[in-house]
Scaffold this active site. Structure first.
Site, PDB file in Angstrom:
ATOM      1  N   ARG A  73      99.741  23.826 -75.926  1.00 42.72           N
ATOM      2  CA  ARG A  73      99.116  22.529 -76.157  1.00 42.72           C
ATOM      3  C   ARG A  73      98.475  21.921 -74.915  1.00 42.72           C
ATOM      4  O   ARG A  73      97.313  21.505 -74.950  1.00 42.72           O
ATOM      5  CB  ARG A  73     100.147  21.526 -76.710  1.00 42.72           C
ATOM      6  CG  ARG A  73     100.448  21.683 -78.158  1.00 42.72           C
ATOM      7  CD  ARG A  73     101.904  21.420 -78.440  1.00 42.72           C
ATOM      8  NE  ARG A  73     102.674  22.527 -77.925  1.00 42.72           N
ATOM      9  CZ  ARG A  73     102.926  23.647 -78.631  1.00 42.72           C
ATOM     10  NH1 ARG A  73     102.544  23.719 -79.871  1.00 42.72           N
ATOM     11  NH2 ARG A  73     103.572  24.664 -78.096  1.00 42.72           N
ATOM     12  N   THR A  74      99.222  21.863 -73.831  1.00 44.56           N
ATOM     13  CA  THR A  74      98.692  21.168 -72.648  1.00 44.56           C
ATOM     14  C   THR A  74      97.479  21.912 -72.104  1.00 44.56           C
ATOM     15  O   THR A  74      96.438  21.298 -71.826  1.00 44.56           O
ATOM     16  CB  THR A  74      99.790  21.047 -71.572  1.00 44.56           C
ATOM     17  OG1 THR A  74     100.989  20.568 -72.182  1.00 44.56           O
ATOM     18  CG2 THR A  74      99.369  20.103 -70.463  1.00 44.56           C
ATOM     19  N   LYS A 105     100.978  38.110 -54.558  1.00 47.18           N
ATOM     20  CA  LYS A 105     100.753  38.766 -53.261  1.00 47.18           C
ATOM     21  C   LYS A 105     101.374  37.958 -52.128  1.00 47.18           C
ATOM     22  O   LYS A 105     101.157  38.259 -50.965  1.00 47.18           O
ATOM     23  CB  LYS A 105      99.256  38.904 -52.995  1.00 47.18           C
ATOM     24  CG  LYS A 105      98.500  39.719 -54.016  1.00 47.18           C
ATOM     25  CD  LYS A 105      97.017  39.732 -53.626  1.00 47.18           C
ATOM     26  CE  LYS A 105      96.180  40.378 -54.697  1.00 47.18           C
ATOM     27  NZ  LYS A 105      94.735  40.181 -54.433  1.00 47.18           N
ATOM     28  N   ARG A 126     100.687  23.232 -63.839  1.00 46.54           N
ATOM     29  CA  ARG A 126     102.078  23.286 -64.315  1.00 46.54           C
ATOM     30  C   ARG A 126     102.831  24.306 -63.475  1.00 46.54           C
ATOM     31  O   ARG A 126     102.336  25.412 -63.245  1.00 46.54           O
ATOM     32  CB  ARG A 126     102.145  23.688 -65.788  1.00 46.54           C
ATOM     33  CG  ARG A 126     103.575  23.934 -66.273  1.00 46.54           C
ATOM     34  CD  ARG A 126     103.667  24.173 -67.752  1.00 46.54           C
ATOM     35  NE  ARG A 126     103.381  22.947 -68.500  1.00 46.54           N
ATOM     36  CZ  ARG A 126     103.452  22.861 -69.831  1.00 46.54           C
ATOM     37  NH1 ARG A 126     103.800  23.926 -70.549  1.00 46.54           N
ATOM     38  NH2 ARG A 126     103.183  21.722 -70.443  1.00 46.54           N
TER      39      ARG A 126
END
Ligand code: CP
Length: 350
Positions: A73-74, A105, A126
Site C-alpha cells: 500500500r505505502t 555491498k 521505509r
C-alpha cells in the site's frame, strides 16, 4: 531507539510554504492548521482523480521509493500519487529478496539516499531500524525531502494522516477548525472513542495514530481504548505523549466486547510475527482477538472498522460486506492524502 536527532514540532502549518522541501519524519511536525490544509488538499485530490484522473503539476518530478521492508500500500500509493500528478518514480527494493540496493555491498543508508537524491526530487523511505529515517533525513547530509514510510516499530506518519482523514471523512467530523493554530481552543464538539486492538507494542501505525489523534483533539474529547494481550501493550512513551493533551484520555481493556461499547472507531492491527524474537510467544498471542460477524452484531451501528492492512486473520472476510468496514476506503484515501503531501512538499502549494 537509535534516534539521535529531533524534529521541530508544529513546523508544518496552514502556510503551504512551510511544507516546501520539508522532511516528514513524525506526525508531531504537523500543526492543527497544517492538518486541515493537508486534508482540504486531499479532498480536492479526490475530486480531481474522480473527475479527470489527475493533472500534470508534478511533470518532470521524480520520486525515489526506497523500501527495506515489504510494502504494497505505502509504496504503490506513493507511486500512483506521483503518476496521477504527472510525475514518475524509481523504486529500490532493499528487502531480503531485493537486488536493487547497494547496502548488500556494504553501502551505508545515508550514502544510498544521497545517491538517489542525484536522480530524484523526494525520497520515500521505509527501514526496519527505529529512528533510521529520522537519522538520514535530519543528520545524514541529505539536501532533498525525505518522507518516513515506516521506521521499524517507530512511526508511520503518512499512515496516521490517511487514518485521521478517513475517521473525519467517515464520521462526518468537522473540518472547520479555525485556520491559525488554536492551542487554547477548548470547545468540545462531543466525544470520539477509538478502540485500538491487537499488537500495540510493535504497531508503528498505532503509535503515530495515537499521537495524531491526541494532537487534533481540540474540539472534542478523545478516548483511546487500548485492547491488547498483556505482552503487546502500547509503549509507555506513546502513552506519556498522549497524556500531555488535556482532551485525550486513555483506557486499558482486555475484553473486546466491552471495549467496543459506545465506540466510534475500531482500529484493528495485525500481530506482527516478524517483530518477535521468540516464535513461541507469537503463537501464544496471535489469535487473541478476532473481529467477526458475532462481534459486529454487538457493536454500535455507527462504529467504523479500520485496519492499516495487511491483515492475516484478525478480521474475518465476512465482515468485509458490512458497511461499517471501511479498510478498503481507508486504503484508497492513502493515495489522495499522499498526492496532497507530494504537492505541498514539492511545490509548496495545495
Ligand atoms: N499500511 C501499510 O503500511 O501497508 P504496507 O505495508 O503494504 O505498505
Amino acid at each position: 531507539d537509535s534516534t539521535t536527532t529531533t524534529v521541530t514540532s508544529n513546523s508544518l502549518t496552514s502556510d503551504p510554504k512551510t511544507w516546501l522541501s520539508s522532511n516528514l519524519v513524525s506526525v508531531t511536525q504537523i500543526s492543527t492548521s497544517g492538518l486541515l490544509l493537508l486534508f482540504e488538499t486531499a479532498q480536492s485530490m479526490r475530486t480531481l482523480v474522480r473527475t479527470v484522473g489527475g493533472d500534470s503539476r508534478l511533470r518532470h518530478r521524480v520520486l525515489a521509493s526506497v523500501f527495506y521492508e515489504a510494502s504494497t500500500r505505502t509504496s504503490c500509493s506513493f507511486q500512483a500519487a506521483m503518476m496521477r500528478l504527472g510525475g514518475t518514480f524509481l523504486h529500490v527494493d532493499g528487502g531480503a529478496g531485493g537486488n536493487t540496493s547497494a547496502s548488500k555491498k556494504g553501502e551505508s543508508l545515508e550514502d544510498t539516499i544521497r545517491c538517489l537524491e542525484c536522480y530524484a526530487d523526494v525520497t520515500v523511505l521505509r527501514h526496519p531500524t527505529t529512528g533510521s529515517v529520522q537519522r538520514v533525513a535530519l543528520g545524514g547530509g541529505t539536501v532533498k525531502p525525505v518522507i518516513n514510510a515506516g521506521d521499524g516499530v517507530g512511526e508511520h506518519p503518512t499512515q496516521a494522516l490517511l487514518d485521521v482523514f478517513t475517521i473525519w471523512d467517515e464520521l462526518g467530523l468537522s473540518l472547520d477548525i479555525e485556520h491559525g493554530d488554536s492551542k487554547n481552543e477548548t470547545k468540545h464538539a462531543g466525544q470520539l472513542v477509538v478502540v485500538m486492538l491487537g499488537d500495540l507494542k510493535h504497531g508503528r501505525t498505532v503509535h503515530s495514530l495515537a499521537k495524531l489523534l491526541a494532537r487534533s483533539s481540540i474540539k472534542h474529547e478523545l478516548v483511546l481504548r487500548y485492547c491488547t494481550p498483556k505482552t503487546l501493550e502500547m509503549p509507555s512513551h506513546v502513552k506519556e505523549y498522549v497524556d500531555q493533551f488535556p482532551n485525550a484520555k486513555q483506557e486499558e481493556y482486555s475484553d473486546i466486547r466491552e471495549a467496543v461499547q459506545g465506540a466510534n472507531v475500531l482500529y484493528v492491527t495485525r500481530v506482527q510475527k516478524e517483530r518477535f524474537e521468540d516464535i513461541k510467544h507469537y503463537e501464544d498471542v496471535k489469535g487473541a482477538y478476532v473481529v467477526d460477524g458475532t462481534l459486529m452484531s454487538c457493536a454500535p451501528p455507527g462504529m467504523i472498522v479500520m485496519h492499516p492492512l495487511p491483515r492475516v486473520d484478525e478480521i474475518h472476510t465476512e465482515v468485509d460486506a458490512d458497511p461499517r468496514a471501511c479498510y478498503f476506503r481507508e486504503m484508497e484515501n492513502g493515495m489522495f492524502v499522499r498526492m496532497a503531501l507530494l504537492s505541498l512538499v514539492l511545490l509548496g502549494s495545495p
